[in-house]
Motif scaffolding. Structure first.
Motif, PDB file in Angstrom:
ATOM      1  N   ALA A  94      10.821  42.565  18.259  1.00  0.00           N
ATOM      2  CA  ALA A  94      10.782  42.983  19.776  1.00  0.00           C
ATOM      3  C   ALA A  94      11.003  41.175  19.985  1.00  0.00           C
ATOM      4  O   ALA A  94      10.348  40.287  18.691  1.00  0.00           O
ATOM      5  N   VAL A  95      11.776  40.540  20.609  1.00  0.00           N
ATOM      6  CA  VAL A  95      12.009  39.457  21.210  1.00  0.00           C
ATOM      7  C   VAL A  95      10.767  38.290  22.327  1.00  0.00           C
ATOM      8  O   VAL A  95      10.863  38.550  22.467  1.00  0.00           O
ATOM      9  N   THR A  96      10.856  36.926  21.276  1.00  0.00           N
ATOM     10  CA  THR A  96       9.907  36.241  21.277  1.00  0.00           C
ATOM     11  C   THR A  96      10.371  34.955  22.034  1.00  0.00           C
ATOM     12  O   THR A  96       9.011  34.166  22.536  1.00  0.00           O
ATOM     13  N   ARG A  97      12.039  35.040  21.931  1.00  0.00           N
ATOM     14  CA  ARG A  97      12.148  33.422  22.599  1.00  0.00           C
ATOM     15  C   ARG A  97      13.345  33.595  23.345  1.00  0.00           C
ATOM     16  O   ARG A  97      13.822  34.675  23.093  1.00  0.00           O
ATOM     17  N   GLU A  98      14.027  33.141  24.631  1.00  0.00           N
ATOM     18  CA  GLU A  98      14.968  33.507  24.949  1.00  0.00           C
ATOM     19  C   GLU A  98      15.474  32.026  25.506  1.00  0.00           C
ATOM     20  O   GLU A  98      14.887  30.941  25.666  1.00  0.00           O
ATOM     21  N   ARG A  99      17.113  32.298  25.605  1.00  0.00           N
ATOM     22  CA  ARG A  99      17.528  31.419  26.303  1.00  0.00           C
ATOM     23  C   ARG A  99      18.246  31.626  27.522  1.00  0.00           C
ATOM     24  O   ARG A  99      19.229  32.427  27.097  1.00  0.00           O
ATOM     25  N   ARG A 100      18.115  30.674  28.255  1.00  0.00           N
ATOM     26  CA  ARG A 100      18.535  31.310  29.881  1.00  0.00           C
ATOM     27  C   ARG A 100      19.854  29.962  29.931  1.00  0.00           C
ATOM     28  O   ARG A 100      19.672  28.633  29.938  1.00  0.00           O
ATOM     29  N   THR A 101      21.104  30.883  29.913  1.00  0.00           N
ATOM     30  CA  THR A 101      22.501  29.360  30.320  1.00  0.00           C
ATOM     31  C   THR A 101      22.910  29.716  31.290  1.00  0.00           C
ATOM     32  O   THR A 101      23.597  31.225  32.351  1.00  0.00           O
ATOM     33  N   LEU A 102      23.657  28.838  31.437  1.00  0.00           N
ATOM     34  CA  LEU A 102      23.785  28.710  33.548  1.00  0.00           C
ATOM     35  C   LEU A 102      25.140  27.430  33.372  1.00  0.00           C
ATOM     36  O   LEU A 102      24.555  26.548  33.171  1.00  0.00           O
ATOM     37  N   ARG A 103      26.291  28.413  33.765  1.00  0.00           N
ATOM     38  CA  ARG A 103      27.891  27.867  33.330  1.00  0.00           C
ATOM     39  C   ARG A 103      28.036  27.301  34.699  1.00  0.00           C
ATOM     40  O   ARG A 103      28.447  28.378  35.617  1.00  0.00           O
ATOM     41  N   ALA A 104      29.065  25.949  34.846  1.00  0.00           N
ATOM     42  CA  ALA A 104      29.520  26.280  35.944  1.00  0.00           C
ATOM     43  C   ALA A 104      30.991  25.867  36.116  1.00  0.00           C
ATOM     44  O   ALA A 104      31.300  24.636  35.604  1.00  0.00           O
ATOM     45  N   ARG A 105      32.106  26.567  36.882  1.00  0.00           N
ATOM     46  CA  ARG A 105      33.167  25.979  36.338  1.00  0.00           C
ATOM     47  C   ARG A 105      33.933  25.346  38.283  1.00  0.00           C
ATOM     48  O   ARG A 105      33.098  26.645  38.606  1.00  0.00           O
ATOM     49  N   TYR A 106      33.898  24.702  38.351  1.00  0.00           N
ATOM     50  CA  TYR A 106      34.088  23.910  39.602  1.00  0.00           C
ATOM     51  C   TYR A 106      35.211  23.554  39.775  1.00  0.00           C
ATOM     52  O   TYR A 106      36.187  22.347  38.959  1.00  0.00           O
ATOM     53  N   GLN A 107      35.692  23.385  41.058  1.00  0.00           N
ATOM     54  CA  GLN A 107      37.328  22.735  41.612  1.00  0.00           C
ATOM     55  C   GLN A 107      37.145  22.187  43.064  1.00  0.00           C
ATOM     56  O   GLN A 107      36.481  22.580  43.656  1.00  0.00           O
ATOM     57  N   LEU A 108      37.657  20.997  42.684  1.00  0.00           N
ATOM     58  CA  LEU A 108      37.619  20.279  43.909  1.00  0.00           C
ATOM     59  C   LEU A 108      38.626  20.557  44.904  1.00  0.00           C
ATOM     60  O   LEU A 108      39.682  20.092  43.934  1.00  0.00           O
ATOM     61  N   VAL A 109      38.963  21.394  45.890  1.00  0.00           N
ATOM     62  CA  VAL A 109      40.472  21.330  46.633  1.00  0.00           C
ATOM     63  C   VAL A 109      40.812  20.151  47.771  1.00  0.00           C
ATOM     64  O   VAL A 109      40.095  20.339  48.506  1.00  0.00           O
ATOM     65  N   ASP A 110      41.926  20.043  47.955  1.00  0.00           N
ATOM     66  CA  ASP A 110      41.921  19.551  49.519  1.00  0.00           C
ATOM     67  C   ASP A 110      42.015  20.497  50.245  1.00  0.00           C
ATOM     68  O   ASP A 110      43.088  21.521  49.931  1.00  0.00           O
ATOM     69  N   ALA A 111      41.438  20.635  50.876  1.00  0.00           N
ATOM     70  CA  ALA A 111      41.429  21.521  52.307  1.00  0.00           C
ATOM     71  C   ALA A 111      43.329  22.409  52.972  1.00  0.00           C
ATOM     72  O   ALA A 111      43.491  23.225  53.340  1.00  0.00           O
ATOM     73  N   ALA A 112      43.641  21.171  53.288  1.00  0.00           N
ATOM     74  CA  ALA A 112      44.838  21.389  53.852  1.00  0.00           C
ATOM     75  C   ALA A 112      45.524  21.350  52.855  1.00  0.00           C
ATOM     76  O   ALA A 112      46.899  22.174  53.308  1.00  0.00           O
ATOM     77  N   SER A 113      45.930  20.921  51.798  1.00  0.00           N
ATOM     78  CA  SER A 113      47.317  21.394  50.787  1.00  0.00           C
ATOM     79  C   SER A 113      47.134  22.796  50.182  1.00  0.00           C
ATOM     80  O   SER A 113      47.655  23.116  49.558  1.00  0.00           O
ATOM     81  N   GLY A 114      45.199  22.982  50.061  1.00  0.00           N
ATOM     82  CA  GLY A 114      44.896  23.575  48.447  1.00  0.00           C
ATOM     83  C   GLY A 114      45.483  23.060  47.194  1.00  0.00           C
ATOM     84  O   GLY A 114      44.841  23.502  46.387  1.00  0.00           O
ATOM     85  N   GLU A 115      45.734  21.688  47.187  1.00  0.00           N
ATOM     86  CA  GLU A 115      46.115  20.883  45.487  1.00  0.00           C
ATOM     87  C   GLU A 115      44.681  20.795  45.312  1.00  0.00           C
ATOM     88  O   GLU A 115      43.658  20.802  45.512  1.00  0.00           O
ATOM     89  N   VAL A 116      44.106  21.172  43.492  1.00  0.00           N
ATOM     90  CA  VAL A 116      43.003  21.558  42.863  1.00  0.00           C
ATOM     91  C   VAL A 116      42.834  19.482  42.255  1.00  0.00           C
ATOM     92  O   VAL A 116      44.049  19.206  41.490  1.00  0.00           O
TER      93      VAL A 116
END
Length: 185
Positions: A94-116
């Protein structure tokens, strides 16, 4: 003793002032950082954890937008990976401990040109005790996800602010940010 402490504080403040450190949000809502953050629109993010992260991001960005909602010049695209790993296994498997991990890959994009303009990652993790009550374990997992969403949003906004402070995300016709050098020259 009091004179020594006072002298130390004065010396430390003079040393920090001469090293070129300056506040990230130096000019308030008119500064470069606030202007860039005000131009960011957070794209919808898939899933429940995406809803939590998007709301946390929007809550933080609205403060930079004077409560007026997101700008449209820049778009923040976020992809999440949420995982729960069991460890701390008892003799009866039986598991007695858990680790929850949240990873985010994010990109800021110029909306007009689509450039990252920025491509980065953020993550946070939390430990969860697995108890005899399934309801209590599910509640703990849910609470952990809420905390992780907030932590990841904080990391993303901080990284966006540093990016903006270093000159990223400006309009081509916008004047460059003033350069502050030690000694004010």
């Amino acid at each position: 003793m009091r004179k020594l402490v006072t002298a130390s504080i004065v010396a430390a403040s003079l040393a920090l002032g001469g090293c070129g450190l300056r506040p990230l949000y130096a000019s308030g809502s008119d500064g470069a950082v606030a202007t860039i953050l005000a131009d960011v629109d957070v794209a919808p993010i898939e899933g429940h954890q995406g809803w939590l992260v998007r709301n946390a991001l929007r809550d933080r960005l609205v403060a930079a937008q004077n409560g007026q909602g997101a700008g449209k010049r820049l778009r923040l695209d976020v992809k999440l990976e949420d995982s729960i790993t069991g460890f701390g296994v008892r003799a009866d498997d039986a598991v007695t401990r858990e680790r929850r991990t949240l990873r985010a890959r994010y990109q800021l994009v110029d909306a007009a040109s689509g450039e990252v303009l920025l491509d980065a990652t953020a993550f946070s993790d939390a430990g969860i005790d697995v108890v005899g009550s399934e309801y209590a374990t599910i509640a703990a997992e849910s609470t952990a996800l809420e905390r992780l969403s907030s932590a990841v949003a904080d990391q993303i906004v901080a990284r966006l602010a540093v990016f903006a402070d270093r000159g990223g995300g400006r309009n081509a016709d916008a004047p460059p940010a003033p350069v502050v050098t030690p000694g004010g020259q």
